[in-house]
Scaffold this motif. Structure first.
Motif, PDB file in Angstrom:
ATOM      1  N   UNK A 178       0.797  -1.222   0.000  1.00 51.55           N
ATOM      2  CA  UNK A 178       0.000   0.000   0.000  1.00 51.55           C
ATOM      3  C   UNK A 178       0.832   1.276   0.000  1.00 51.55           C
ATOM      4  N   UNK A 179       2.147   1.150   0.185  1.00 51.86           N
ATOM      5  CA  UNK A 179       2.988   2.345   0.316  1.00 51.86           C
ATOM      6  C   UNK A 179       3.770   2.687  -0.949  1.00 51.86           C
ATOM      7  N   UNK A 180       3.725   1.802  -1.935  1.00 50.84           N
ATOM      8  CA  UNK A 180       4.409   2.070  -3.199  1.00 50.84           C
ATOM      9  C   UNK A 180       3.668   1.320  -4.315  1.00 50.84           C
ATOM     10  N   UNK A 181       3.803   1.767  -5.560  1.00 48.22           N
ATOM     11  CA  UNK A 181       2.998   1.167  -6.636  1.00 48.22           C
ATOM     12  C   UNK A 181       3.509  -0.193  -7.086  1.00 48.22           C
ATOM     13  N   UNK A 182       2.567  -1.050  -7.466  1.00 40.68           N
ATOM     14  CA  UNK A 182       2.908  -2.313  -8.129  1.00 40.68           C
ATOM     15  C   UNK A 182       2.577  -2.238  -9.616  1.00 40.68           C
ATOM     16  N   UNK A 183       1.880  -1.178 -10.013  1.00 37.20           N
ATOM     17  CA  UNK A 183       1.513  -0.961 -11.417  1.00 37.20           C
ATOM     18  C   UNK A 183       1.407   0.537 -11.639  1.00 37.20           C
ATOM     19  N   UNK A 184       1.383   0.933 -12.909  1.00 39.34           N
ATOM     20  CA  UNK A 184       1.300   2.351 -13.255  1.00 39.34           C
ATOM     21  C   UNK A 184       0.127   2.589 -14.196  1.00 39.34           C
ATOM     22  N   UNK A 185      -0.661   3.578 -13.852  1.00 39.83           N
ATOM     23  CA  UNK A 185      -1.763   3.987 -14.720  1.00 39.83           C
ATOM     24  C   UNK A 185      -1.245   5.009 -15.731  1.00 39.83           C
TER      25      UNK A 185
END
Length: 316
Positions: free
Chosen positions: A207-214
């Motif tokens: 929850x503190x860093x992205x696993x994917x990018x929009x």
């Protein structure tokens, strides 16, 4: 526990982004199947994904003969998926390395959970401002939430939300809550997430860093706020209808009814607005008739102080 994933990618006229999206999935070792559904694209999308299919045996390409929309396209992918676990990726987004590493560990340690949600970030394909970058930097819940409280937290919106790109779920959940609602032109993913949170057990992951990018660009649907404003009430009405059929907790139904009232009717809070609202939800959801909520939202009850002020003035 085996942890194999089918990733579903709906695409419509996505020639600019689809290759990057697919390549970001191919590097994930847990993914054994990538189902790409072309929703009757008119650009070069189908040619590109057919070429990828020839080169990679993990890729399956499906095609709609006419444009059916995102909900129907994702549903086509779900029906063809073979893995126990399913994840989604929009065609203009992409995964980061180790997208499913934490999911794998959590599903192994907590085999009773139905899904895991994670944070996603933003990649800009257009000019932007610092304020917009900060606003869209991370889509996530900013605190750990007990699964039983997840719907209330998401619905009230005080601690953020999560995106479908960061969600991994077990395939069996669709037998319990149903598929994406194909009657909703936009926000169909939000409505599905609400149903998941109401009925099933979802666990927070990274929850503190992205696993994917929009991917953010000029053609994003979410940039067109007028479309969402036009159809958002329809999404909540669909959720209300589903809840009356499958989940009868008054607290949740009351939250949804009040949200619809605020969005659609409160700006015209006269007796006719109340009558129209009461008729709309009771005729559309007959199971609500003669319930405490039907009485609570009955026009004469809602407007009793306004219609009969002398009763309240005399009581003081």
């Amino acid at each position: 526990m085996d942890f194999f994933i089918s990733v579903i990618i709906p695409v419509y006229n996505g020639e600019k982004f689809i290759v990057k999206a697919v390549e970001s999935v191919l590097i994930q070792p847990e993914v054994i199947e990538i189902i790409i559904i072309d929703d009757a694209s008119t650009d070069n999308t189908l040619h590109l994904i057919k070429q990828l299919e020839k080169e990679q045996n993990r890729i399956v390409v499906l095609k709609h003969s006419k444009n059916l929309g995102r909900a129907s396209t994702r549903n086509t992918g779900i029906r063809h998926a073979n893995s126990e676990f399913i994840a989604f990726l929009d065609a203009d987004d992409f995964y980061l390395p180790n997208r499913f590493k934490t999911d794998k560990e959590l599903f192994k340690d907590h085999q009773d959970i139905d899904g895991i949600y994670n944070a996603i970030g933003t990649h800009f394909y257009r000019n932007t401002t610092r304020d917009e970058q900060k606003k869209l930097e991370l889509t996530t819940l900013n605190k750990t939430v007990d699964p039983d409280s997840l719907f209330n937290v998401l619905f009230k919106g005080k601690h953020g939300h999560f995106s479908i790109d960061g969600l991994t779920i077990k395939r069996h959940v669709f037998k319990i809550i149903g598929f994406f609602n194909e009657e909703i032109p936009v926000a169909e993913d939000t409505e599905l997430i609400y149903r998941l949170a109401i009925k099933l057990k979802l666990h927070g992951g990274v929850l503190h860093k992205p696993v994917a990018m929009r991917g953010v660009h000029e053609d994003n649907v979410f940039n067109k706020s007028s479309i969402y404003k036009k159809h958002e009430t329809k999404m909540y009405m669909a959720l209300l209808s589903w809840c009356t059929r499958h989940y009868k907790a008054n607290e949740i139904l009351d939250l949804i009814l009040n949200r619809i009232w605020i969005m659609r009717y409160k700006t015209d809070a006269n007796i006719m607005a109340h009558i129209n609202y009461w008729l709309a939800y009771t005729l559309g959801n007959p199971k609500l008739l003669f319930t405490t909520l039907s009485i609570k939202y009955f026009p004469l009850i809602r407007l009793r102080q306004k219609l009969f002020p002398f009763l309240y003035n005399n009581s003081k």
